[in-house]
Design a protein around this motif. Structure first.
Motif, mmCIF file in Angstrom:
data_model
loop_
_atom_site.group_PDB
_atom_site.id
_atom_site.type_symbol
_atom_site.label_atom_id
_atom_site.label_comp_id
_atom_site.label_asym_id
_atom_site.label_seq_id
_atom_site.Cartn_x
_atom_site.Cartn_y
_atom_site.Cartn_z
ATOM 1 N N GLU A 28 49.602 43.106 20.426
ATOM 2 C CA GLU A 28 49.820 44.413 20.927
ATOM 3 C C GLU A 28 49.490 44.418 22.464
ATOM 4 O O GLU A 28 48.570 43.751 23.073
ATOM 5 C CB GLU A 28 49.174 45.538 20.284
ATOM 6 N N LEU A 29 50.335 45.487 22.983
ATOM 7 C CA LEU A 29 50.104 45.464 24.629
ATOM 8 C C LEU A 29 49.001 46.376 24.770
ATOM 9 O O LEU A 29 49.142 47.484 24.382
ATOM 10 C CB LEU A 29 51.422 45.995 25.187
ATOM 11 N N LEU A 30 48.188 45.984 25.549
ATOM 12 C CA LEU A 30 47.042 46.777 25.815
ATOM 13 C C LEU A 30 47.078 47.407 27.031
ATOM 14 O O LEU A 30 46.602 48.388 27.321
ATOM 15 C CB LEU A 30 45.613 46.030 25.494
ATOM 16 N N GLY A 31 47.810 46.641 27.937
ATOM 17 C CA GLY A 31 47.817 47.142 29.093
ATOM 18 C C GLY A 31 48.833 46.358 30.163
ATOM 19 O O GLY A 31 49.316 45.348 29.803
ATOM 20 N N GLU A 32 49.361 47.132 30.952
ATOM 21 C CA GLU A 32 50.379 46.454 31.905
ATOM 22 C C GLU A 32 49.920 46.768 33.203
ATOM 23 O O GLU A 32 49.786 47.800 33.464
ATOM 24 C CB GLU A 32 51.634 47.072 31.686
ATOM 25 N N TYR A 33 50.089 45.754 33.960
ATOM 26 C CA TYR A 33 49.662 45.894 35.411
ATOM 27 C C TYR A 33 50.775 45.433 36.335
ATOM 28 O O TYR A 33 51.415 44.423 36.267
ATOM 29 C CB TYR A 33 48.289 45.272 35.922
ATOM 30 N N THR A 34 51.239 46.344 37.106
ATOM 31 C CA THR A 34 52.345 46.066 38.142
ATOM 32 C C THR A 34 51.931 46.311 39.653
ATOM 33 O O THR A 34 51.128 46.940 39.698
ATOM 34 C CB THR A 34 53.576 46.814 37.709
ATOM 35 N N GLY A 35 52.754 45.964 40.279
ATOM 36 C CA GLY A 35 52.555 46.345 41.866
ATOM 37 C C GLY A 35 52.592 45.248 42.667
ATOM 38 O O GLY A 35 53.032 45.270 43.962
ATOM 39 N N HIS A 36 52.559 43.926 42.054
ATOM 40 C CA HIS A 36 52.560 42.821 42.829
ATOM 41 C C HIS A 36 53.897 42.371 42.798
ATOM 42 O O HIS A 36 54.779 42.919 42.234
ATOM 43 C CB HIS A 36 51.496 41.957 42.532
ATOM 44 N N ARG A 37 54.104 41.222 43.405
ATOM 45 C CA ARG A 37 55.517 40.756 43.562
ATOM 46 C C ARG A 37 55.429 39.145 42.945
ATOM 47 O O ARG A 37 54.555 38.477 43.718
ATOM 48 C CB ARG A 37 56.040 40.461 44.861
ATOM 49 N N SER A 38 56.222 39.020 41.776
ATOM 50 C CA SER A 38 55.937 37.693 41.361
ATOM 51 C C SER A 38 57.510 37.497 40.647
ATOM 52 O O SER A 38 57.389 37.845 39.754
ATOM 53 C CB SER A 38 54.928 37.439 40.336
ATOM 54 N N THR A 39 58.170 36.669 41.477
ATOM 55 C CA THR A 39 59.521 36.482 41.044
ATOM 56 C C THR A 39 59.901 35.105 40.954
ATOM 57 O O THR A 39 60.971 34.661 40.100
ATOM 58 C CB THR A 39 60.658 37.381 41.903
ATOM 59 N N THR A 40 59.384 34.371 41.789
ATOM 60 C CA THR A 40 59.804 32.967 41.822
ATOM 61 C C THR A 40 58.825 31.794 41.468
ATOM 62 O O THR A 40 59.088 30.699 41.039
ATOM 63 C CB THR A 40 60.439 32.612 43.282
ATOM 64 N N ASP A 98 35.547 41.060 33.075
ATOM 65 C CA ASP A 98 36.571 41.485 32.350
ATOM 66 C C ASP A 98 36.891 43.068 32.965
ATOM 67 O O ASP A 98 37.420 43.501 32.039
ATOM 68 C CB ASP A 98 36.461 41.409 30.756
ATOM 69 N N THR A 99 36.453 43.382 33.809
ATOM 70 C CA THR A 99 36.667 44.848 34.294
ATOM 71 C C THR A 99 37.890 44.901 35.088
ATOM 72 O O THR A 99 38.668 46.013 35.171
ATOM 73 C CB THR A 99 35.503 45.221 34.967
ATOM 74 N N HIS A 100 38.313 43.819 35.616
ATOM 75 C CA HIS A 100 39.416 43.921 36.588
ATOM 76 C C HIS A 100 40.446 42.686 36.132
ATOM 77 O O HIS A 100 39.939 41.635 36.043
ATOM 78 C CB HIS A 100 39.093 43.699 38.124
ATOM 79 N N VAL A 101 41.765 42.968 36.422
ATOM 80 C CA VAL A 101 42.647 41.960 36.553
ATOM 81 C C VAL A 101 43.290 41.644 37.830
ATOM 82 O O VAL A 101 43.631 42.518 38.456
ATOM 83 C CB VAL A 101 43.848 42.440 35.519
ATOM 84 N N GLY A 102 43.128 40.270 38.065
ATOM 85 C CA GLY A 102 43.694 39.829 39.385
ATOM 86 C C GLY A 102 44.894 39.103 39.383
ATOM 87 O O GLY A 102 45.081 38.499 38.386
ATOM 88 N N CYS A 103 45.463 39.031 40.308
ATOM 89 C CA CYS A 103 46.807 38.286 40.059
ATOM 90 C C CYS A 103 47.239 38.185 41.747
ATOM 91 O O CYS A 103 47.118 38.965 42.374
ATOM 92 C CB CYS A 103 48.091 38.996 39.562
ATOM 93 N N ALA A 104 47.821 36.796 41.830
ATOM 94 C CA ALA A 104 48.445 36.621 43.144
ATOM 95 C C ALA A 104 49.475 37.058 43.389
ATOM 96 O O ALA A 104 50.214 37.343 42.279
ATOM 97 C CB ALA A 104 48.374 34.908 43.256
ATOM 98 N N SER A 105 50.102 37.199 44.406
ATOM 99 C CA SER A 105 51.380 37.623 44.718
ATOM 100 C C SER A 105 52.076 37.016 45.527
ATOM 101 O O SER A 105 51.636 36.150 46.401
ATOM 102 C CB SER A 105 50.999 39.443 45.049
ATOM 103 N N GLU A 106 53.259 37.280 45.791
ATOM 104 C CA GLU A 106 53.819 36.501 47.014
ATOM 105 C C GLU A 106 54.039 37.296 47.919
ATOM 106 O O GLU A 106 54.553 36.701 49.079
ATOM 107 C CB GLU A 106 55.545 36.411 46.102
ATOM 108 N N ASP A 107 53.561 38.336 48.251
ATOM 109 C CA ASP A 107 53.444 38.895 49.526
ATOM 110 C C ASP A 107 52.182 38.702 50.151
ATOM 111 O O ASP A 107 51.915 39.613 51.186
ATOM 112 C CB ASP A 107 53.839 40.553 49.240
ATOM 113 N N GLY A 108 51.473 37.741 49.828
ATOM 114 C CA GLY A 108 50.209 37.487 50.546
ATOM 115 C C GLY A 108 49.202 38.340 50.082
ATOM 116 O O GLY A 108 48.101 38.110 50.958
ATOM 117 N N HIS A 109 49.283 39.074 49.236
ATOM 118 C CA HIS A 109 47.983 39.773 48.836
ATOM 119 C C HIS A 109 47.441 39.407 47.315
ATOM 120 O O HIS A 109 48.275 38.586 46.596
ATOM 121 C CB HIS A 109 48.480 41.235 48.704
#
Lengths: 917, 276
Positions: free
Chosen positions: B189-201, B212-223
């Motif tokens: 099941e989907l527990l959470g969904e996190y958007t806002g960054h850019r990851s397309t390529t 496990d309190t935060h989810v981090g992700c790299a992005s293509e916009d340098g953030h």
């Protein structure tokens, strides 16, 4: 040479080698004085009396030990690495090289030792001895000895040879002799010198006849008196068996003959053999035993005849050299009739020739073949459609009792419209592409077309003599084909019989036929196809089609496992615009895509498989092998349930069922207090399905064709405006839904329910998404309401109702059709209810978001909020409830509610934990 | 274990750093092409790496020598992981297979090939008894060795990175639709969904932080974006650089983040950070 020299030089005999004539001006070498005659070794060293091995000569290096520097120990070599290389020192290691040379004590050169040197002197004695023992020898015993034995000739003999003496000659002046002698000359002679000694005596003897008169002969060799002392206890004149005799391998018969009379006359038959051997000396010797080299021990007692000892009752020996046990008996017995006459003279004692030959075995000749017999077997004469042999075909049909309604009077050109259209390449006004398999079968179809065209041409060409080539083309006669195919199909088809699988959906009639065919095949009927086939098809087409059907059936069977992994599952006709996505082994992608779009993760996006890790991998991961018995690694290829019908029904959606099962299992494991749901899904459905399967099949088969004929738009609208639609199609739909529903109950029923929602979402994908949404929404709801106490289960009424419908629809299958019809009818009547349901979903989504947002808030707050929502829902649910299932029993509701509650609890675990974190 | 940092790059080498001091400790050369992923063993004694030369290499940390090279992938090796005891290297490749290599024996061929994916494997993670793979075919597959199960979750868009949560209950999957999804491991099941960054390529990493309190992700916009795991709200976006943030990794226990971008590895930590 000697002879010639003799003749030339008369009586001048020169002995010794002449000195070389002195050159002019060359001094005669002085003899080396005695004091200067010293012994030196090969290296020029003076040999002195030293050392142990060579009698004192030259031990060591210049009378020292070892090397120039004296004795030096060999460098230390660790025996750790070279343990194996350590050599054991022998006496040769301490010897000088002189010792190893030709005259040393341990010569390395290969020289003939005395053992192998021919005893030139002894041979004469031996010869004498042999001669003494032989009664009537043939001369020439030494020939082989000369050949074989190496000669070590004494100086005297060599001298004699140089003077022209030949072995075997007497010494003295040559004499003239009369050339003619009687053959059994007791003495051994070599006549003349010209012949090489290797020639056999016989030939020499022959030559003797033609010797010219002027030839002188050497005097006879003196046979020395045998002076060998008798040092044994044998009798006088005893000689052991000559092993060489045994070596020659004379056959037993020969021995027999030899020994029976002791005379040569009886062995005339075999004399040639003996001559070739050139030796029969020593044969008369008696032995106490048999040497190891002898093949047979019959001749131990030389005077015995074999017949005396022939105590074994056995076939008479043919006596043709096939003596003994090596000759195959059959051979002998077979040859007996002819042999009898052939070997009359050799019949053994005690046997007599049969007066009359046995009656010959009567041989019955095989029946003579008719002239036009072809040695290739055809199972059944296949009559090609044609006017000329329709009579024959009729007769044949009558005889075989086929139910073919029409002999192929109408040619293949008389196709029905659909077929013609198909051949012309026109597209049918057809509904949704119901199955991906149809596309595959199109290929098949194309192939068929090609085949047809080709065969048509063939037919035109060979319309007269259309016997052989096309018959071969046609795989086999239908019955044979049925036999052939039924073997593998057998059980599987029984399960796979009535399917949603429609390989011939494009051609509804054909599809119908196919279904009938499959059905009957399931029942195990033999001439299944014939009666279902299109009457106005030619025989060839019929056979072709049958094969096609079989193939399709097989194909479907296999497609359960293999094909389904490649292609999207066969869709149903109410799913209109499905994209033909190559299917993952996992579930439908498009389903999931929609699910993903709706953010409905969970069951719909989850596929579970049995997966077999490698044993070693388990070991490395310190995990017990979950399948210790299986040798499979990876995903098992075909996984089936025991229940055939159920299995088949779930096959289109194996994964979801599995997931459901697993989910339920998990739920079970998580919350042990609700065994209801799994039981219902697992057991009751199966049973009911099995019960109803046949009727379903029938109805299915009946309805499918109809459904297929319907264009897509009605199919969808039918649901929307369902009441006005004719009932049968609805039934068909429902049936299919049922069939599918067993695989994945909630979806299709939801589909059926929500189809009529008159929103902007009219496409089935939307519907599907809705459906997919549903379970998750329910779970969402359950999550939301998980904190709520049990009594107020009305909060999840929407979900409840939905599940209730599904459950009732499935659990009460006997009546399900009506019910479903009812729901179907209810659906369109009451759009607001459905819209409300949809609204519920939206709400749910909103709720979800809200939930996420509100997660950090306290539970109590949420509770209160949910209470509100509950109220909201309740109203809707009530409406829905009323509309939808007035006739449904409340018991199912309660159970469902409990189920949903169970869902809540179980699924609520993870978020809770999440929240706790 | 938080003391060292491994970088691998297109210069065909791996480098071992001390991120806290910023010193390069060692360089490992031996790959024929770019090194695409590397991982260290639990005891820091071995390194495994996979590169564009289709080989998976096992390094000895101290000597810097290649202990073993596993060839068998038909394509670039995108990701490598040790198992808990560093007895197995699991490598995922663009040839859509995941191969499990045995470090103990000298077998040149893999223990098992997981070829269920229909497209390249972009990410592999291991837990004690699970292999989690993310594939470009949009599925997150979890091979449970203990249960003997394969669970496949369909995400839809190509998966760039997957990771387990620290408690082993959830799976975080980043996909090319610029979304991170937190899935329940057991049910999918989907527990959470996190958007806002850019990851397309690009194949970008996603992480869960040490608690496990935060989810981090790299992005293509340098953030680097951080979301609150539970709320799903964007908590923080770190401006790391101009270009694509390729990789990031959290300290296993401490709030300390390593970010790789454009040939740089930067260490982010709180002001009050105290290295152990």
């Amino acid at each position: 040479a000697v002879e010639s020299s003799d003749s030339e030089e008369e009586d001048l005999v020169s002995y010794g080698s002449a000195l070389q004539p002195l050159q002019d001006g060359e001094r005669i070498k002085k003899p080396v004085p005695l004091q200067e005659q010293t012994v030196k070794d090969a290296k020029g060293r003076y040999q002195r009396f030293h050392g142990a091995f060579t009698g004192g000569f030259s031990a060591g290096y210049f009378n020292t030990v070892g090397t120039k520097e004296g004795w030096t120990p060999s460098a230390f070599i660790s025996s750790r690495q070279k343990r194996a290389d350590r050599t054991i020192l022998g006496p040769e290691d301490f010897m000088d090289e002189e010792d190893l040379s030709e005259f040393g004590i341990a010569p390395k050169d290969i020289t003939t030792t005395d053992d192998f040197a021919s005893k030139a002197k002894d041979r004469i004695k031996e010869k004498a001895r042999q001669i003494a023992g032989v009664v009537a020898p043939i001369p020439g015993t030494t020939a082989f000895d000369d050949l074989i034995g190496p000669s070590k000739i004494t100086v005297g003999v060599e001298l004699l040879r140089k003077m022209g003496w030949k072995e075997g000659q007497g010494i003295g002046p040559r004499v003239k002799r009369k050339p003619c002698r009687q053959k059994p000359d007791p003495t051994v002679k070599i006549y003349g010198c010209a012949l090489p000694p290797g020639l056999s005596e016989g030939s020499e003897d022959e030559e003797d006849e033609y010797q010219p008169e002027n030839v002188t002969f050497a005097p006879k060799d003196v046979i020395p008196v045998d002076l060998t002392p008798k040092d044994n206890v044998h009798g006088l004149g005893y000689k052991g068996l000559d092993p060489s005799q045994a070596l020659f391998g004379v056959s037993g018969r020969e021995h027999l003959n030899l020994f029976t009379g002791g005379s040569e006359e009886t062995s005339n038959l075999l004399d040639d053999l003996r001559h070739s051997k050139g030796r029969k000396l020593g044969i008369t010797g008696q032995a106490f035993g048999v040497g190891a080299l002898e093949e047979e021990d019959d001749d131990i007692y030389a005077t015995d005849t074999l017949s005396k000892y022939d105590t074994v009752l056995k076939d008479e020996e043919p006596g043709d050299g096939l003596y003994g046990w090596t000759a195959p008996k059959q051979y002998k017995s077979k040859k007996r009739p002819e042999r009898d006459f052939k070997y009359i003279g050799k019949i053994l004692d005690g046997f007599s020739l049969a007066s009359k030959s046995s009656a010959p075995i009567k041989i019955y000749p095989p029946p003579s073949l008719p002239r036009n017999y072809r040695p290739v077997h055809y199972f059944q004469p296949v009559i090609i459609a044609g006017n000329e042999n329709c009579h024959l075909q009729k007769a044949l049909e009558e005889s075989t009792g086929k139910l073919e309604s029409d002999p192929a009077q109408q040619s293949r050109h008389a196709l029905n419209a659909a077929q013609r259209r198909e051949q012309l390449g026109e597209t049918e006004l057809k509904g949704p592409a119901p199955s991906i398999l149809e596309y595959l079968s199109e290929k098949d179809r194309e192939r068929l077309k090609e085949m047809k065209q080709a065969s048509e041409q063939q037919m035109k060409a060979k319309i007269v003599s259309q016997q052989s080539p096309k018959n071969r083309f046609q795989p086999a006669s239908p019955a044979a084909a049925a036999h052939k195919w039924r073997m593998p199909l057998g059980g599987e088809l029984a399960t796979a019989g009535s399917s949603d699988f429609k390989p011939f959906a494009k051609n509804p009639e054909k599809q119908k036929r196919y279904e009938n065919f499959v059905k009957s095949l399931k029942k195990g009927e033999k001439d299944t196809l014939e009666r279902f086939l299109d009457p106005n098809m030619t025989e060839w087409e019929r056979g072709r089609e049958q094969e096609e059907f079989f193939r399709a059936a097989m194909f479907y069977r296999s497609s359960n496992s293999t094909l389904s992994s490649r292609f999207t599952r066969a869709k149903y006709e109410d799913d209109v615009d499905k994209v033909e996505v190559p299917r993952d082994q996992e579930n439908d992608i498009d389903d999931k895509e929609t699910a993903v779009k709706m953010k409905m993760f969970g069951k719909l996006t989850r596929d579970k498989f049995e997966w077999h890790p490698d044993k070693l991998l388990c070991k490395r991961f310190n995990v017990r092998d979950p399948y210790p018995d299986s040798s499979v690694v990876g995903l098992p290829k075909v996984k089936r349930d025991k229940y055939s019908v159920f299995n088949f029904l779930t096959v289109p959606e194996p994964t979801t069922s599995v997931t459901q099962a697993t989910n339920e299992k998990i739920q079970e494991s998580n919350s042990l207090n609700k065994p209801k749901k799994p039981s219902r899904w697992d057991v009751s459905d199966k049973e009911k399905e099995r019960k109803d399967s046949i009727s379903e099949f029938i109805s299915l088969a009946r309805s499918k064709a109809d459904v297929h004929q319907q264009p897509p738009v009605p199919a969808t609208e039918e649901c929307g405006t369902g009441t006005s639609e004719p009932l049968p199609t609805l039934v068909a739909n429902e049936d299919k839904n049922q069939v599918e529903g067993n695989g994945r109950p909630p979806m299709d029923l939801f589909k059926a329910i929500f189809v009529s929602s008159s929103d902007e979402k009219s496409s089935s994908s939307e519907e599907e998404s809705d459906e997919e949404q549903q379970p998750t929404t329910s779970e969402r709801e359950s999550e939301t309401t998980k904190q709520v106490d049990v009594p107020d289960s009305s909060s999840s009424n929407v979900h409840e109702s939905l599940t209730a419908t599904t459950d009732s629809g499935i659990s009460s299958l006997p009546t399900s059709k009506q019910e479903l019809d009812a729901t179907e009818e209810f659906g369109p009547k009451l759009p607001p209810a459905f819209s409300s349901g949809r609204f519920c979903k939206h709400l749910d989504r909103k709720e979800k978001h809200r939930k996420i947002r509100e997660r950090h808030k306290t539970k109590k707050e949420r509770k209160s909020k949910k209470e509100k929502k509950k109220k909201h829902k309740k109203q809707k649910n009530k409406g829905k409830h009323k509309n939808k299932k007035p006739e449904k029993d409340s018991s199912s509701d309660t159970t469902d509610s409990s189920d949903s509650l169970s869902d809540m609890d179980t699924t609520g675990l993870s978020p809770k934990e999440l929240l706790r974190r | 274990d938080g003391n060292y940092c491994l970088t691998c790059g297109s210069d065909k080498t791996l480098k071992l750093w001390n991120p806290h001091k910023g010193t390069a400790l060692r360089t490992y050369q031996g790959h024929g092409y770019e090194v695409l992923d590397a991982a260290g063993s639990f005891d820091n004694s071995q390194i495994c790496s996979g590169g564009a030369d289709k080989a998976v290499a096992l390094w000895d940390v101290t000597t810097g020598q290649v202990v073993r090279k596993y060839r068998g992938h038909a394509g670039k090796v995108n990701c490598v992981q040790f198992n808990e005891e560093a007895t197995v290297i699991v490598s995922g490749s663009i040839d859509s297979t995941v191969r499990c290599w045995d470090c103990r024996s000298r077998r040149p061929d893999p223990i098992q090939v997981l070829d269920e994916a229909k497209d390249g494997i972009s990410s592999v993670k291991l837990s004690a008894h699970e292999i989690l793979t993310g594939s470009v075919d949009g599925r997150v597959r979890r091979y449970d060795l203990r249960m003997g199960q394969l669970c496949s979750d369909y995400i839809g868009s190509p998966i760039t990175s997957v990771c387990f949560s620290k408690d082993g209950q959830c799976v975080l999957a980043a996909s090319l639709d610029s979304t991170l999804r937190l899935l329940d491991k057991d049910t999918g099941e989907l527990l959470g969904e996190y958007t806002g960054h850019r990851s397309t390529t690009y194949r970008l990493d996603c992480v869960l932080n040490e608690q496990d309190t935060h989810v981090g992700c790299a992005s293509e916009d340098g953030h680097v974006y951080f979301w609150n795991l539970v709320e799903g709200s964007l908590a923080l976006s770190l401006p790391v650089g101009q270009g694509v943030v390729q990789s990031l990794a959290f300290h296993p226990r401490l709030p300390c983040l390593l970010v790789a971008t454009q040939g740089q590895v930067t260490l982010w930590r709180e002001d009050t950070f105290q290295p152990e």
